[in-house]
Design a protein around this motif. Structure first.
Motif, PDB file in Angstrom:
ATOM      1  N   LEU A  11      48.322  45.439  42.356  1.00  0.00           N
ATOM      2  CA  LEU A  11      48.024  45.096  40.955  1.00  0.00           C
ATOM      3  C   LEU A  11      46.508  45.078  40.728  1.00  0.00           C
ATOM      4  CD1 LEU A  11      50.261  44.529  38.947  1.00  0.00           C
ATOM      5  CD2 LEU A  11      49.611  42.113  39.029  1.00  0.00           C
ATOM      6  N   ALA A  12      45.811  44.420  41.669  1.00  0.00           N
ATOM      7  CA  ALA A  12      44.347  44.326  41.557  1.00  0.00           C
ATOM      8  C   ALA A  12      43.734  45.717  41.592  1.00  0.00           C
ATOM      9  CB  ALA A  12      43.803  43.468  42.693  1.00  0.00           C
ATOM     10  N   LEU A  13      44.245  46.558  42.426  1.00  0.00           N
ATOM     11  CA  LEU A  13      43.730  47.909  42.574  1.00  0.00           C
ATOM     12  C   LEU A  13      43.910  48.703  41.273  1.00  0.00           C
ATOM     13  CD1 LEU A  13      42.566  48.894  45.337  1.00  0.00           C
ATOM     14  CD2 LEU A  13      44.498  50.505  45.349  1.00  0.00           C
ATOM     15  N   VAL A  14      45.148  48.638  40.749  1.00  0.00           N
ATOM     16  CA  VAL A  14      45.467  49.390  39.518  1.00  0.00           C
ATOM     17  C   VAL A  14      44.621  48.896  38.352  1.00  0.00           C
ATOM     18  CG1 VAL A  14      47.269  49.799  37.807  1.00  0.00           C
ATOM     19  CG2 VAL A  14      47.789  50.024  40.244  1.00  0.00           C
ATOM     20  N   LEU A  15      44.579  47.570  38.203  1.00  0.00           N
ATOM     21  CA  LEU A  15      43.819  47.009  37.060  1.00  0.00           C
ATOM     22  C   LEU A  15      42.340  47.319  37.193  1.00  0.00           C
ATOM     23  CD1 LEU A  15      45.573  43.574  36.509  1.00  0.00           C
ATOM     24  CD2 LEU A  15      45.702  45.610  35.083  1.00  0.00           C
ATOM     25  N   GLY A  16      41.860  47.242  38.444  1.00  0.00           N
ATOM     26  CA  GLY A  16      40.447  47.534  38.679  1.00  0.00           C
ATOM     27  C   GLY A  16      40.116  48.962  38.307  1.00  0.00           C
ATOM     28  N   LEU A  17      41.004  49.885  38.701  1.00  0.00           N
ATOM     29  CA  LEU A  17      40.794  51.292  38.352  1.00  0.00           C
ATOM     30  C   LEU A  17      40.801  51.481  36.833  1.00  0.00           C
ATOM     31  CD1 LEU A  17      42.876  53.201  41.027  1.00  0.00           C
ATOM     32  CD2 LEU A  17      40.434  53.481  40.525  1.00  0.00           C
ATOM     33  N   LEU A  18      41.779  50.809  36.197  1.00  0.00           N
ATOM     34  CA  LEU A  18      41.918  50.901  34.730  1.00  0.00           C
ATOM     35  C   LEU A  18      40.640  50.427  34.046  1.00  0.00           C
ATOM     36  CD1 LEU A  18      44.588  51.865  33.442  1.00  0.00           C
ATOM     37  CD2 LEU A  18      44.823  49.532  32.549  1.00  0.00           C
ATOM     38  N   LEU A  19      40.142  49.275  34.499  1.00  0.00           N
ATOM     39  CA  LEU A  19      38.932  48.706  33.893  1.00  0.00           C
ATOM     40  C   LEU A  19      37.737  49.623  34.128  1.00  0.00           C
ATOM     41  CD1 LEU A  19      39.151  44.881  34.612  1.00  0.00           C
ATOM     42  CD2 LEU A  19      38.940  45.993  32.387  1.00  0.00           C
ATOM     43  N   GLY A  20      37.665  50.136  35.342  1.00  0.00           N
ATOM     44  CA  GLY A  20      36.562  51.028  35.668  1.00  0.00           C
ATOM     45  C   GLY A  20      36.591  52.262  34.795  1.00  0.00           C
ATOM     46  N   TYR A  21      37.786  52.796  34.564  1.00  0.00           N
ATOM     47  CA  TYR A  21      37.931  53.981  33.725  1.00  0.00           C
ATOM     48  C   TYR A  21      37.527  53.659  32.281  1.00  0.00           C
ATOM     49  CZ  TYR A  21      40.094  57.523  30.865  1.00  0.00           C
ATOM     50  OH  TYR A  21      40.305  58.491  29.930  1.00  0.00           O
ATOM     51  N   ALA A  22      38.043  52.491  31.799  1.00  0.00           N
ATOM     52  CA  ALA A  22      37.745  52.099  30.409  1.00  0.00           C
ATOM     53  C   ALA A  22      36.243  51.935  30.217  1.00  0.00           C
ATOM     54  CB  ALA A  22      38.468  50.801  30.060  1.00  0.00           C
ATOM     55  N   GLY A  23      35.603  51.360  31.227  1.00  0.00           N
ATOM     56  CA  GLY A  23      34.157  51.162  31.145  1.00  0.00           C
ATOM     57  C   GLY A  23      33.407  52.473  30.989  1.00  0.00           C
TER      58      GLY A  23
END
Lengths: 191, 546
Positions: A11-23
């Motif tokens: 979950l942390a990995l997926v959300l982190g990737l998502l946030l990084g992409y959004a940024g």
């Protein structure tokens, strides 16, 4: 136990990737806060705040380097607006940067002007017209009253004149101001 | 004909009428004073542009100033005389500020010129020409709003006008100029209405008159009988302030509620004051520009209240002197009515197209305003508001300086400044003053914002320009340096090119050397000459100034 750890790591990995992409994808160019602050400043470009223009001052405020009470032309109204925007307490104008003066515009005594072009170079908003060895004049509508042209003039022919409000620009005094007027005995009140 | 069903707008109130003081006597012609002061701006829009020179003799009806732009109006002379000055004079304005005026000295001959061709048969004239005539004659809304009438007649494209309203409500206390005008010049009013119907291609004309003016209603009905025009209807409406406000009058007469932010013309209505209609009649049928108007001079502060047909530009002081002067205990002179008007700082101001009333009040009627007490949230102002606003909320926001909220959420600009909220407030809070202040303050801030945006734009443009110049200069220098380097490589090392020398590639080295030397000599000579001149010039200046 292990599955729970696995789930959370995933979950942390997926959300982190998502946030990084959004940024990256929704990156805002420039500094939106500085823009907002700049919009509240009077744009006199006078440099009294010790920054070379309103935009640099706005950026300094946004970075937290400058205080909100360094703009004499904006005065109390600007400080209040900045305090509202930034969610901080309003404070009185800092004395070392100057005092709030009535709005004025530059006026060149054309009889005395020698046409040296120094004031033209000093004007931050290109509000002075003229050519070498020819008379200069101020475009009143575009003059911000920053006074930057006054000091460079070698013959001291530039004066700051208070801006006289025309009828169209007149505004009703607030009833609180009117009470003061009534106490000082000046007329012009309505029924 | 079926009885028209009338509607009652929300709010409103009944102030003391005070009409009988001034409406009993016929309109009197004011004598020509020794001086006329004609402000260049007597209308909404751009200030008129002066067309005469100081010392010029002008005839009655001659144009003094022309309209400057679409929303503007020309000015004409009420009598023959000489222009003695064009300067700033006190004008009727709440600020007490001065404004540019044409000062005229009448010569007593009253020589007239025919300003326009009279069009008795206006039905055969095209609406376009009629609209132009209305514009050229300087007709503006004579009810007090002074909006150029021709602009209103142009209408909104795509929305034809079906109903013309002639506003004879005259709901403000004290004022009776429209009352007397309707009694004495009913025919002019109705014929003006006919012109309006013709210009706009409208089908009906409703004349709304408050029922406290039975004589005016009777006069209008008699005139209509004589005219025999079935498109007209004279409608007595109940006396209730502010029935004369445009949207309120439309609601009373038709039940059409025109929502906020919409103009009445978008719904096919167009309202004109009865005095404006009469002025349009005179402009078209008689070919006369607007140079006079009926003014109510009334109140407990004058000897003889009444209505006067006054030349525009006559000073209030002259008019009052002609009417027998002030009462000894006069305390205040108001321009306009007691609800919507403002106190004058001096009576040396001219009668303008906006001057429907000069109200002089004795001390007993003009008490010092009691100090405002805190708002007790009684809601009387909201009950009285004819526009269904929440004045107490607007007051709160205006006081706190939260103009954005006052404008966006409280619909401040819907306020018609009727003054009911102030009049009914048990705490004597001058609410309408706060609203006037807030409106002008918002406009002021908008102007400042525009100005600062312009300054920012110019500042940024200047910075980019300076940056660009710098880059161009650097590019040029780099180019030259590159050339120089190339040249050095191609030339023999012994030729000894001077450091400051500029070379032109492709020319022979010897020629270049000579050209450079010559150019440098020329520049030196010129520089020396300039130096000598400069040294001579200041000493000369000192000599002449000493």
């Amino acid at each position: 136990m292990l599955s729970a750890l696995l789930v959370f790591t995933l979950l942390a990995l997926v959300l982190g990737l998502l946030l990084g992409y959004a940024g990256q994808a929704f990156k805002v160019e420039g500094d939106p806060l500085a823009d907002k602050i700049d919009a509240l400043l009077p744009q006199t470009q006078c440099g009294q705040c010790s920054y070379p223009g309103c935009r640099p001052y706005a950026e300094a405020i946004a970075r937290g380097e400058a205080d909100i009470n360094q703009c004499p032309p904006g005065g109390e109204a600007t400080i209040k607006a900045l305090a509202d925007l930034l969610g901080v307490e309003a404070k009185p104008l800092s004395a070392e940067h100057g005092v709030e003066k009535p709005k004025s515009v530059a006026w060149i005594d054309e009889q005395v002007c020698i046409g040296c072009t120094l004031c033209i170079q000093a004007c931050p908003v290109d509000a002075i017209l003229g050519a070498p060895k020819l008379m200069h004049t101020v475009i009143v509508d575009e003059c911000t009253g920053c006074e930057l042209c006054v000091a460079p003039c070698p013959v001291d022919c530039i004066y700051m004149l208070p801006l006289v409000p025309a009828l169209e620009q007149w505004r009703w005094p607030s009833p609180e101001e009117r009470l003061e007027i009534a106490e000082t005995g000046r007329v012009g009140e309505t029924l | 004909m079926t009885e028209r069903i009338l509607h009652r707008f929300p709010g409103g109130f009944h102030p003391e009428q005070h009409k009988s003081e001034s409406n009993a006597t016929p309109i009197r012609m004011a004598g020509m004073p020794a001086q006329l002061v004609i402000p260049l701006k007597q209308h909404i829009g751009a200030t008129a542009e002066v067309m005469v020179k100081v010392g010029e003799r002008v005839l009655r009806n001659q144009r003094l100033a022309k309209a400057d732009g679409y929303v503007s109006a020309p000015l004409h002379t009420p009598t023959s005389g000489v222009v003695t000055a064009i300067e700033e004079r006190a004008v009727p304005h709440p600020s007490g500020l001065y404004a540019p005026c044409i000062v005229l000295s009448p010569d007593g001959l009253d020589e007239a010129m025919q300003a326009f061709e009279p069009w008795a048969d206006f039905g055969s004239v095209s609406p376009l020409l009629l609209r132009e005539r209305v514009r050229d004659a300087g007709v503006v809304g004579l009810g007090g709003a002074v909006f150029p009438s021709a602009v209103k007649l142009a209408g909104t494209p795509g929305t034809p006008i079906h109903t013309v309203l002639l506003n004879g409500a005259e709901c403000e206390p004290y004022i009776t100029c429209d009352d007397r005008l309707m009694r004495e010049r009913a025919d002019e009013v109705l014929r003006g209405g006919q012109i309006l119907l013709h210009v706009l291609g409208a089908q009906t004309c409703l004349v709304g008159v408050e029922d406290n003016k039975p004589e005016a209603i009777a006069a209008l009905r008699a005139a209509l009988m004589a005219l025999g025009d079935a498109r007209f209807e004279i409608v007595p409406i109940p006396t209730l302030y502010p029935s004369g406000a445009e949207k309120q009058l439309i609601y009373i007469l038709t039940g059409e509620k025109i929502s906020r932010e919409r103009r009445v013309t978008e719904r096919g209505f167009l309202g004109h004051n009865v005095a404006t209609a009469a002025a349009i009649y005179r402009a078209v049928v008689l070919g006369e520009p607007v140079t006079r108007r009926v003014v109510t001079l009334t109140g407990s502060g004058v000897q003889a209240p009444g209505n006067w047909d006054v030349p525009l530009g006559m000073l209030a002081s002259d008019l009052i002197a002609q009417a027998g002067g002030y009462q000894p205990d006069v305390a205040r002179l108001v321009f306009g009515g007691p609800m919507g008007g403002f106190a004058l700082a001096t009576d040396e101001v001219p009668v303008t197209k906006a001057a429907n009333c000069l109200l002089a009040l004795a001390a007993k009627d003009a008490p010092v305003e009691p100090l405002p007490m805190p708002c007790i949230r009684c809601g009387k102002c909201a009950e009285g508001c004819p526009v269904e606003l929440q004045p107490q909320q607007m007051l709160w926001d205006a006081r706190a300086g939260d103009f954005e909220r006052a404008e966006k959420q409280d619909s401040l600009f819907e306020c018609i400044e009727c003054g009911i909220c102030s009049a009914v407030c048990p705490s004597h809070i001058p609410l309408v003053q706060y609203f006037r202040y807030a409106k002008t303050e918002i406009w002021q801030r908008e102007r400042e914002h525009e100005k600062s945006s312009l300054a920012r734009e110019r500042f940024e443009f200047r910075n980019t320009r300076i940056e660009r110049d710098k880059q161009e200069r650097e590019a040029m220098l780099a180019q030259k340096r590159a050339q120089l380097a190339a040249q050095k490589v191609s030339e023999s090392p012994a030729s000894g090119v001077s450091a400051g020398g500029v070379s032109v590639s492709g020319a022979a080295p010897d020629d270049k050397q000579r050209a450079i030397a010559e150019a440098m000599a020329r520049a030196k000579a010129r520089k020396e000459a300039a130096q000598a001149e400069k040294q001579a010039a200041p000493s000369q200046d000192e000599g002449t100034s000493a």
